[in-house]
Write an enzyme that holds these catalytic residues in place. Structure first.
Site, PDB file in Angstrom:
ATOM      1  N   HIS A 107       0.839  -1.200   0.000  1.00  0.00           N
ATOM      2  CA  HIS A 107       0.000   0.000   0.000  1.00  0.00           C
ATOM      3  C   HIS A 107       0.881   1.259   0.000  1.00  0.00           C
ATOM      4  CE1 HIS A 107      -2.683   3.172   1.269  1.00  0.00           C
ATOM      5  NE2 HIS A 107      -1.964   3.339   2.369  1.00  0.00           N
ATOM      6  N   ASP A 136       8.599  20.492 -26.881  1.00  0.00           N
ATOM      7  CA  ASP A 136       8.674  19.184 -26.249  1.00  0.00           C
ATOM      8  C   ASP A 136       9.718  19.287 -25.148  1.00  0.00           C
ATOM      9  OD1 ASP A 136       8.616  16.390 -25.669  1.00  0.00           O
ATOM     10  OD2 ASP A 136       8.048  15.987 -27.732  1.00  0.00           O
ATOM     11  N   TRP A 172       7.751  -0.064   3.496  1.00  0.00           N
ATOM     12  CA  TRP A 172       8.332   0.720   2.399  1.00  0.00           C
ATOM     13  C   TRP A 172       9.694   1.276   2.804  1.00  0.00           C
ATOM     14  CZ3 TRP A 172       9.496   6.005   1.486  1.00  0.00           C
ATOM     15  CH2 TRP A 172       9.256   6.856   2.568  1.00  0.00           C
ATOM     16  N   SER A 206      14.298   5.378 -13.279  1.00  0.00           N
ATOM     17  CA  SER A 206      13.300   6.083 -14.083  1.00  0.00           C
ATOM     18  C   SER A 206      13.138   7.529 -13.614  1.00  0.00           C
ATOM     19  CB  SER A 206      11.969   5.342 -14.006  1.00  0.00           C
ATOM     20  OG  SER A 206      10.919   6.190 -14.378  1.00  0.00           O
ATOM     21  N   SER A 207      13.050   7.712 -12.290  1.00  0.00           N
ATOM     22  CA  SER A 207      12.836   9.067 -11.775  1.00  0.00           C
ATOM     23  C   SER A 207      14.019   9.973 -12.060  1.00  0.00           C
ATOM     24  CB  SER A 207      12.606   9.037 -10.266  1.00  0.00           C
ATOM     25  OG  SER A 207      11.516   8.240  -9.965  1.00  0.00           O
ATOM     26  N   HIS A 290      13.512  11.446   3.613  1.00  0.00           N
ATOM     27  CA  HIS A 290      12.901  12.719   3.941  1.00  0.00           C
ATOM     28  C   HIS A 290      12.742  13.641   2.736  1.00  0.00           C
ATOM     29  CE1 HIS A 290      10.802  15.532   6.260  1.00  0.00           C
ATOM     30  NE2 HIS A 290      11.484  16.448   5.608  1.00  0.00           N
ATOM     31  N   GLU A 292      12.281  12.722  -0.078  1.00  0.00           N
ATOM     32  CA  GLU A 292      11.185  12.096  -0.826  1.00  0.00           C
ATOM     33  C   GLU A 292       9.823  12.683  -0.436  1.00  0.00           C
ATOM     34  OE1 GLU A 292      10.931  10.017  -3.331  1.00  0.00           O
ATOM     35  OE2 GLU A 292       8.787   9.565  -3.162  1.00  0.00           O
ATOM     36  N   TYR A 294       9.205  15.621   0.363  1.00  0.00           N
ATOM     37  CA  TYR A 294       9.082  16.919  -0.323  1.00  0.00           C
ATOM     38  C   TYR A 294       8.950  16.736  -1.822  1.00  0.00           C
ATOM     39  CZ  TYR A 294       9.785  18.474   4.278  1.00  0.00           C
ATOM     40  OH  TYR A 294       9.599  18.620   5.616  1.00  0.00           O
ATOM     41  N   SER A 305      -0.505  26.678  -6.325  1.00  0.00           N
ATOM     42  CA  SER A 305      -0.101  28.047  -6.635  1.00  0.00           C
ATOM     43  C   SER A 305      -0.531  28.471  -8.034  1.00  0.00           C
ATOM     44  CB  SER A 305       1.419  28.199  -6.504  1.00  0.00           C
ATOM     45  OG  SER A 305       1.834  27.799  -5.225  1.00  0.00           O
ATOM     46  N   HIS A 339      15.212  13.087  11.897  1.00  0.00           N
ATOM     47  CA  HIS A 339      14.015  13.165  12.740  1.00  0.00           C
ATOM     48  C   HIS A 339      13.174  11.901  12.605  1.00  0.00           C
ATOM     49  CE1 HIS A 339      11.679  15.490   9.367  1.00  0.00           C
ATOM     50  NE2 HIS A 339      11.630  14.213   9.162  1.00  0.00           N
ATOM     51  N   HIS A 340      13.527  11.037  11.665  1.00  0.00           N
ATOM     52  CA  HIS A 340      12.864   9.736  11.603  1.00  0.00           C
ATOM     53  C   HIS A 340      13.552   8.725  12.510  1.00  0.00           C
ATOM     54  CE1 HIS A 340      10.286  10.810   8.157  1.00  0.00           C
ATOM     55  NE2 HIS A 340      11.280  11.626   7.876  1.00  0.00           N
ATOM     56  N   THR A 365       7.297  26.662   5.002  1.00  0.00           N
ATOM     57  CA  THR A 365       5.992  26.057   4.723  1.00  0.00           C
ATOM     58  C   THR A 365       4.874  27.006   5.140  1.00  0.00           C
ATOM     59  OG1 THR A 365       7.024  23.939   5.232  1.00  0.00           O
ATOM     60  CG2 THR A 365       4.647  23.944   5.014  1.00  0.00           C
ATOM     61  N   LYS A 368       4.452  29.914   2.767  1.00  0.00           N
ATOM     62  CA  LYS A 368       3.669  29.586   1.577  1.00  0.00           C
ATOM     63  C   LYS A 368       2.174  29.650   1.876  1.00  0.00           C
ATOM     64  CE  LYS A 368       5.652  26.693  -1.956  1.00  0.00           C
ATOM     65  NZ  LYS A 368       7.054  26.973  -2.058  1.00  0.00           N
ATOM     66  N   ARG A 487       1.383   1.480  15.212  1.00  0.00           N
ATOM     67  CA  ARG A 487       1.161   1.291  13.782  1.00  0.00           C
ATOM     68  C   ARG A 487       1.801  -0.029  13.354  1.00  0.00           C
ATOM     69  NH1 ARG A 487       5.498   5.686  11.371  1.00  0.00           N
ATOM     70  NH2 ARG A 487       4.885   4.920   9.336  1.00  0.00           N
TER      71      ARG A 487
HETATM   72  C1  HEM Z   1       5.566  20.895   8.391  1.00  0.00           C
HETATM   73  C2  HEM Z   1       6.144  19.942   7.727  1.00  0.00           C
HETATM   74  C3  HEM Z   1       6.492  18.541   8.260  1.00  0.00           C
HETATM   75  C4  HEM Z   1       7.105  18.183   9.431  1.00  0.00           C
HETATM   76  C5  HEM Z   1       7.604  19.127  10.512  1.00  0.00           C
HETATM   77  C6  HEM Z   1       7.214  16.731   9.436  1.00  0.00           C
HETATM   78  C7  HEM Z   1       7.793  15.955  10.426  1.00  0.00           C
HETATM   79  C8  HEM Z   1       7.817  14.575  10.476  1.00  0.00           C
HETATM   80  C9  HEM Z   1       8.470  13.785  11.483  1.00  0.00           C
HETATM   81  C10 HEM Z   1       9.286  14.343  12.629  1.00  0.00           C
HETATM   82  C11 HEM Z   1       8.245  12.461  11.198  1.00  0.00           C
HETATM   83  C12 HEM Z   1       8.747  11.253  11.983  1.00  0.00           C
HETATM   84  C13 HEM Z   1       7.649  10.639  12.746  1.00  0.00           C
HETATM   85  C14 HEM Z   1       8.060   9.355  13.376  1.00  0.00           C
HETATM   86  O1  HEM Z   1       8.566   9.411  14.484  1.00  0.00           O
HETATM   87  O2  HEM Z   1       7.872   8.269  12.760  1.00  0.00           O
HETATM   88  C15 HEM Z   1       7.446  12.404  10.017  1.00  0.00           C
HETATM   89  C16 HEM Z   1       6.998  11.225   9.417  1.00  0.00           C
HETATM   90  C17 HEM Z   1       6.444  11.158   8.158  1.00  0.00           C
HETATM   91  N1  HEM Z   1       6.138  12.248   7.378  1.00  0.00           N
HETATM   92 FE1  HEM Z   1       6.324  14.231   7.892  1.00  0.00          FE
HETATM   93  N2  HEM Z   1       6.674  16.243   8.311  1.00  0.00           N
HETATM   94  C18 HEM Z   1       6.229  17.306   7.550  1.00  0.00           C
HETATM   95  C19 HEM Z   1       5.639  17.232   6.310  1.00  0.00           C
HETATM   96  C20 HEM Z   1       5.442  16.054   5.605  1.00  0.00           C
HETATM   97  C21 HEM Z   1       5.029  15.987   4.230  1.00  0.00           C
HETATM   98  C22 HEM Z   1       4.790  17.196   3.357  1.00  0.00           C
HETATM   99  C23 HEM Z   1       4.925  14.663   3.901  1.00  0.00           C
HETATM  100  C24 HEM Z   1       4.544  14.013   2.577  1.00  0.00           C
HETATM  101  C25 HEM Z   1       3.916  14.543   1.587  1.00  0.00           C
HETATM  102  C26 HEM Z   1       5.264  13.901   5.083  1.00  0.00           C
HETATM  103  C27 HEM Z   1       5.241  12.513   5.128  1.00  0.00           C
HETATM  104  C28 HEM Z   1       5.672  11.760   6.178  1.00  0.00           C
HETATM  105  C29 HEM Z   1       5.675  10.310   6.203  1.00  0.00           C
HETATM  106  C30 HEM Z   1       5.257   9.365   5.059  1.00  0.00           C
HETATM  107  C31 HEM Z   1       6.140   9.918   7.460  1.00  0.00           C
HETATM  108  C32 HEM Z   1       6.253   8.504   8.019  1.00  0.00           C
HETATM  109  C33 HEM Z   1       7.565   7.880   7.760  1.00  0.00           C
HETATM  110  C34 HEM Z   1       7.632   6.473   8.356  1.00  0.00           C
HETATM  111  O3  HEM Z   1       7.280   5.511   7.662  1.00  0.00           O
HETATM  112  O4  HEM Z   1       8.053   6.353   9.512  1.00  0.00           O
HETATM  113  N3  HEM Z   1       5.573  14.767   6.097  1.00  0.00           N
HETATM  114  N4  HEM Z   1       7.212  13.720   9.589  1.00  0.00           N
HETATM  115 CU    CU Z   2      11.330  13.431   7.425  1.00  0.00          CU
END
Ligand code: HEM
Ligand code: CU
Length: 673
Positions: A107, A136, A172, A206-207, A290, A292, A294, A305, A339-340, A365, A368, A487
């Protein structure tokens, strides 16, 4: 070089004797054909299957990306519903634990790599060249190759559903040592992790290939006068995203190669019992992972925008700030990966530093968001469907941003980590953010691509059902997380107090699914019998709407646009009351002079000389087929087969290189009739 100067007009010769559209009839084509062996004959089919398999037109490639991405979006959605059914009630036995692991892995992988990214790429392909007034992308065959490679990667990831060892099941994020040979490959019978490795490598290639193409296109093929600070914001975000891709994917490429070495050849990068470092995997993964996120959100911000100003009847508020904050987000995104990893025990200094850096990202952010609100402020709002989705985006992206800031504080995150709170957070940014913007963009550009408008009633209905379903699904997850629900677990006990929110969440997921079904039904219905539009139905600002017809002709612009200002198309319509010169009927064409070089054509097409178009080619798809075959054998540890695939790849690439430039001419005033 002063690109804004208008060149002196040249005398206009009489109309050409050669027919407009048929490349076969063109003398150039005939000449090249007679000197070449059969396998170098460039395909010329204008319609039908072959024309799609061999296409090099950025608009067709965009459509291919779009349709495949929407297909995988539905696949990922079905996977999500299965997960939600399993979690609807405690101690459920609907799914086995093994199936659950496969489902949440596939998923996430599907939604990120096979739905959101390629949907953005579809828009990059279709819209970006039109927005900058180009004919093109810079490398049309390479563009086709990037698409077929994407499809190959998608197939490799999904064949697991049909083989005995099952689909990838390592998440993933593929954390070592769960992915190591010891845990998932004991007797070389389980190829699901190998499918995951190989599939991701192909998608990464590809990307990166696609991104290099977009970067060169944006830097080199802008219309005269379109300086960087006149670039539409969507194109700017395309450029920043492309840089993020080429800078972040190498990290995961290296990680995956190391993992492959560990699993297949007994190397030891991640196996702790032999002295390897599992934490190395996490660093490499999140240095990619990370940025990714963005890569997923910046194109969405670009789409928003474009839509907010268009439907507010105002220029974008603070254009330079929107652009620079996008670049800032891109840069800062590379400095916050850990931060992850707050709970892995990195040490206090690293934790504090990454915590601060993460909080800093909230600044551009937030900037914006203020600019978007400033754009709406005092505007004459047109509440059409694209606008509804765009406003939904702003609101829900803010909720996701707030919970993001919450877990940027390491102490808070050590509680929230691996709980449903994080699931709620990233679905607010991924669905409420990326997906809502993409759904807005599909409605916005649908008339450009199909020549028809989407029915407003069904569009708005789908918005409200999706909006409701989405919030009912994900808002309760914040509370589930704070109450400690972990989770990535398939079952939970009945007396934890999680039953009601989980059940509500599952109901919400089905409402969301119904909303998506209504959305697609509306698209299909409108594609068949929606009201026709000739051009520019929204009275938009950017150049893609200045094409002579919807859908645009193959050559995009009969005359290369000249740009005097940001939003020039809009101002010109306002101030002069008529369309800019390039958007009116094309000038009469001259006879094509044989033997002229392509560059000479490019600079002369304005003067009615005919437009040089790239020929179709078989070799992008043949080369990608080599990679698909090689990749499948590789995942199966059949190295003889893998070499076979590599040979096909090599043959395809070599023939591609020696195929020659090809090309033919189009005379717009003939084909427009
Ligand atoms: C204000 C902006 C953002 C902040 C401060 C932020 C911060 C964080 C932090 C600290 C985590 C880690 C959480 C953990 O302990 O597992 C996290 C996880 C995640 N964030 Fe964000 N994030 C932001 C925006 C975004 C955006 C724009 C996306 C995607 C379009 C995103 C997608 C994800 C995903 C997919 C995870 C989970 C990763 C995993 O599998 O553990 N975040 N984010
Ligand atoms: Cu991150």
């Amino acid at each position: 070089m002063d690109t804004t100067a208008t060149p002196a007009p040249l005398p206009r010769p009489a109309a050409p004797p050669s027919p407009g559209y048929s490349p076969r009839a063109h003398p150039d084509y005939a000449r090249t054909a007679e000197r070449r062996p059969w396998f170098f004959t460039r395909p010329t089919a204008g319609t039908g299957l072959v024309s799609w398999l061999t296409t090099v037109d950025h608009k067709r490639i965009g459509i291919l990306y779009g349709i495949s991405a929407l297909f995988f979006f539905l696949v990922g959605g079905v996977e999500a519903l299965l997960i939600r059914i399993q979690l609807a009630v405690p101690n459920n036995t609907f799914l086995t634990h093994a199936a659950y692991n496969e489902l949440f892995t596939m998923h996430a992988t599907t939604m990120i790599f096979l739905a959101v990214m390629p949907l953005s790429t579809a828009a990059f392909n279709y819209i970006m060249p039109l927005q900058i007034g180009a004919r093109d992308v810079a490398f049309p065959r390479l563009n086709g190759f990037a698409f077929w490679l994407f499809l190959a990667g998608a197939i490799v990831l999904n064949v697991g559903w049909f083989v005995r060892s099952g689909a990838p099941d390592v998440g993933w994020f593929g954390y070592a040592p769960l992915t190591s040979a010891a845990y998932s490959n004991q007797f070389r019978t389980d190829i699901s992790t190998d499918l995951w490795i190989v599939g991701l490598q192909i998608l990464g290639a590809s990307s990166v290939i696609g991104s290099l193409n977009f970067i060169v296109t944006i830097i080199n093929l802008r219309a005269p006068g379109m300086t960087m600070m006149r670039l539409p914001v969507f194109t700017w975000m395309t450029l920043i995203t492309a840089f993020l891709i080429i800078l972040s994917f190498p990290a995961i490429t290296i990680a995956l190669v190391e993992l492959m070495m560990d699993r297949g050849f007994g190397a030891n990068f991640f196996e702790v019992s032999n002295g390897g470092l599992p934490i190395l995997w996490q660093h490499l993964f999140w240095i990619f992972g990370h940025p990714e996120v963005y890569i997923l959100i910046l194109p969405a911000m670009g789409i928003i925008s474009e839509i907010l100003p268009c439907f507010s009847r105002k220029p974008l508020f603070g254009y330079p700030i929107v652009v620079f904050s996008g670049a800032c987000i891109g840069l800062l995104g590379f400095g916050v990966w850990s931060h992850h990893m707050f709970t892995t025990g990195m040490g206090t200094l690293a934790t504090a530093a990454f915590s601060l850096a993460t909080m800093a990202i909230a600044v551009p952010t937030g900037v914006k968001i203020f600019n978007w609100i400033g754009t709406l402020w005092g505007g004459h709002l047109m509440m059409r469907t694209p606008m509804m989705f765009a406003l939904g985006f702003v609101w829900m992206f803010m909720i996701g941003g707030f919970s993001g800031i919450m877990h940027s504080a390491a102490p808070a995150d050590s509680q929230q980590q691996d709980s449903y709170f994080v699931v709620a957070h990233f679905h607010y940014v991924l669905i409420g953010g990326s997906i809502f913007a993409l759904l807005a963009g599909i409605h916005y550009w649908f008339p450009l691509v199909t020549g028809r408008l989407v029915d407003e009633f069904w569009g708005k209905l789908s918005f409200w059902v999706i909006f409701t379903g989405f919030n009912v699904t994900f808002f309760p997850m914040h509370f589930l997380g704070l109450n400690g629900m972990p989770r990535r677990t398939a079952v939970y006990d009945g007396n934890m107090g999680w039953n009601t929110p989980n059940f509500i969440s599952t109901v919400g997921a089905f409402v969301l699914g119904i909303g998506i079904a209504i959305y697609f039904a509306a698209l299909i219905r409108s594609y068949r019998k929606g009201p026709r539009v000739n051009r520019d139905p929204w009275d938009a600002r950017t150049l893609e709407w200045s094409v002579a017809s919807c859908p645009p002709p193959d050559y995009n612009f009969a005359v290369t646009p000249r740009v005097q200002a940001r939003d020039a198309f809009w101002h010109e319509k306002r101030n002069t009351g008529h369309l800019p010169a390039h958007a009116r009927q094309p000038a009469p064409a001259a006879e094509h002079a044989p033997g002229q070089t392509q560059t000479a054509h490019a600079s002369h097409d304005v003067h009615g000389h005919g437009i040089h178009m790239p020929s179709q080619s078989w070799f992008p798809i043949v080369t990608a087929l080599g990679i698909l075959i090689g990749g499948l054998f590789m995942a199966n540890h059949n190295y003889i087969g893998a070499i076979g695939g590599a040979l096909l790849l090599f043959a395809g690439a070599t023939l591609w290189a020696f195929e020659g430039p090809g090309g033919y001419h189009v005379f717009p005033e003939e084909s427009n009739k």
